[in-house]
Structure formats: structure tokens, C-alpha cells
Design a protein around this motif. Structure first.
Motif: not given
Length: 270
Positions: A1-24
Motif C-alpha cells: 500500500m502506498p504510504e505517505l511519502p509515495e502519496v506526497e510524491v504523487s501530489r508533487l508529480g501531478i500538481s504542475p500538470h493540472i493545477e490552474g486547469r479547467q476540468i472539462r
């Protein structure tokens, strides 16, 4: 099961690509996850994704209309790919954005979740009873010592209790207790304040190092076949039951505590 570091790295990895974008569009290809995906997740369509935050192992995708609460479960992985990318088996959720990219949740075991709330996430039933984040100032030795008083449970299960502190999963509990020289079987209420003063910064450092290493080894969340998983870790005790201690060369002991594998050194940990 992904633990906190894996989840935080996922957050850091996806954020630059989707923050500020409109959800269609929120494409729910299969709603049969840990809890059925509610129709209300579509209320974020047309909204701008303001932030991607993390609370414990939950990712919070915030919009003005409300917040999507996403959990990776035991096998969930995220990747950002063009909308036209063919779906993989077990791609259950696809959140599509105005720039032609999509965030996909792949979850073979279906223990992940996607929920929606219009309220502040902290009052949601899944989050309102959680303890402090381990990397914040709210988690400190005085707090942990007070929480431990009169507790007879083993210290390992105590620090893994999300009502006490979130995100200290099995891997990192094993490692932190070894570094602090604390026997995982010792009753939490019998441990002195001085030992908690040693343990707390070790927990923080162990998690921070794991996040830092994950950030350098899993930088690309946009590869079609490169979904992130566990990153390489330098583990001193976890998974090494029966092998020699890296400090004293005694054989490490493996037992079960709280139904979880627990490895420790009977010489180094008291």
C-alpha cells in the motif's frame, strides 16, 4: 500500500500538470471502487482546479464548487496523459482538462476511492478524526508524550494510529524505531519523554528523506507506461528479518504486531 511519502510524491508529480486547469469532464469508467463513486463528482466539471493538497494519504483536488477526495488504496497509481491515450485495463477514473490532458487513476484491486464534498475536507467523515501531519509543527515530542500516557499498546502500533499522527506507515515505523533505539513491543505509556524527544525528529527526518528520494527518482508522471510506484529506499530493518543488523551484526528478529510484519534488533532496540 502506498504510504505517505509515495502519496506526497504523487501530489508533487501531478500538481504542475493540472493545477490552474479547467476540468472539462470527469469520466467514471467504473464506479465500483472501495466506495461507489458518487454522481456528485461531476459537480467539478467546468471548474478550475485550484490546488492539489494532501491530508494523510488522501489527495484533495480543490475547486470553488467543492473538493474531490482521492485515495490510492492498496494498488492505485496516477498518471497524466493526453485525453486520446488508449485506456489501460483498470483505468477506472479519467479527469479531463481543458489543455487536452487527463489525470488517470489505475487501481487493479479497487481499494482506491474518489469522493466529493462541498464542505471543508477536514470535517468529512474520513478526515475529521485524523491526527496531525507528521511534518508539521503540530507534531512534536510534548504532544506525542501526552498522547502516550496510560497507553498499554506497543509503541509501534501507537505511532501507526492515524488518530495520533497520520502517515507513519509500517515501513517508516520500523525504520524510525530502529534509528531511535526503541523496542517496537514496548508499551507506549512506559516510554519516557526524553525518548519521544529523540523519536519525533527521527520520524520527521525518515519521512522527509523518503519524500526527497521519491522526488528525485519519480519525476515523470506523464509517461504512458511510467506510472509511479514505490521508489528505491535504503531500509535498515524493514523486510530484513533474519538478516544481520547493520549496526551490531546481530540477527534481526521478525514478529507480528497489529497484524503487521515488525523487524527489530534485540540488541540495539530497548
Amino acid at each position: 500500500m502506498p504510504e505517505l511519502p509515495e502519496v506526497e510524491v504523487s501530489r508533487l508529480g501531478i500538481s504542475p500538470h493540472i493545477e490552474g486547469r479547467q476540468i472539462r469532464h470527469v469520466n467514471v469508467r467504473d464506479s465500483r471502487l472501495r466506495w461507489p463513486v458518487p454522481e456528485t463528482v461531476k459537480e467539478v466539471e467546468g471548474q478550475t482546479l485550484l490546488n492539489v493538497k494532501r491530508r494523510a494519504k488522501y489527495l484533495l483536488l480543490e475547486t470553488h464548487a467543492g473538493t474531490l477526495i482521492l485515495h490510492l488504496g492498496m494498488s492505485g497509481k496516477l498518471r497524466v496523459v493526453p485525453v486520446e491515450t488508449p485506456f489501460y485495463k483498470h483505468d477506472h477514473i479519467s479527469i479531463e482538462f481543458d489543455d487536452g490532458q487527463s489525470l488517470r487513476l489505475n487501481d487493479p484491486r479497487r481499494f482506491g476511492a474518489l469522493l466529493f464534498t462541498k464542505e471543508q475536507p477536514d470535517v468529512h467523515d474520513l478526515l475529521k478524526h485524523l491526527g496531525p501531519e507528521p511534518l508539521t509543527d503540530a507534531f512534536h515530542a510534548d504532544y506525542l508524550f501526552e498522547q502516550s500516557r496510560k497507553r498499554t499498546q506497543p509503541v509501534k502500533t501507537f505511532i501507526m494510529d492515524n488518530r495520533v499522527v497520520v502517515g507513519v506507515g509500517n515501513i517508516y515505523a520500523n525504520e524510525a524505531l530502529f534509528k531511535a533505539g526503541i523496542n517496537p513491543k514496548r508499551a507506549a505509556g512506559k516510554i519516557s519523554k526524553q525518548r519521544y524527544e529523540k523519536l519525533v525528529p527521527i520520524i520527521k527526518d525518515t519521512l522527509a528523506q523518503a519524500i526527497e528520494q521519491g522526488g528525485t527518482t519519480l519525476r515523470d508522471f506523464t509517461q504512458v507506461d511510467g506510472a509511479p510506484g514505490y521508489f528505491a529506499q535504503k531500509l535498515q530493518v524493514y523486510g530484513r528479518g533474519g538478516k544481520l543488523c547493520m549496526v551490531c551484526s546481530q540477527r534481526l528478529k521478525e514478529i507480528r504486531l497489529g497484524q503487521r510484519s515488525t523487524v527489530y534488533c534485540t540488541t540495539c532496540q530497548r
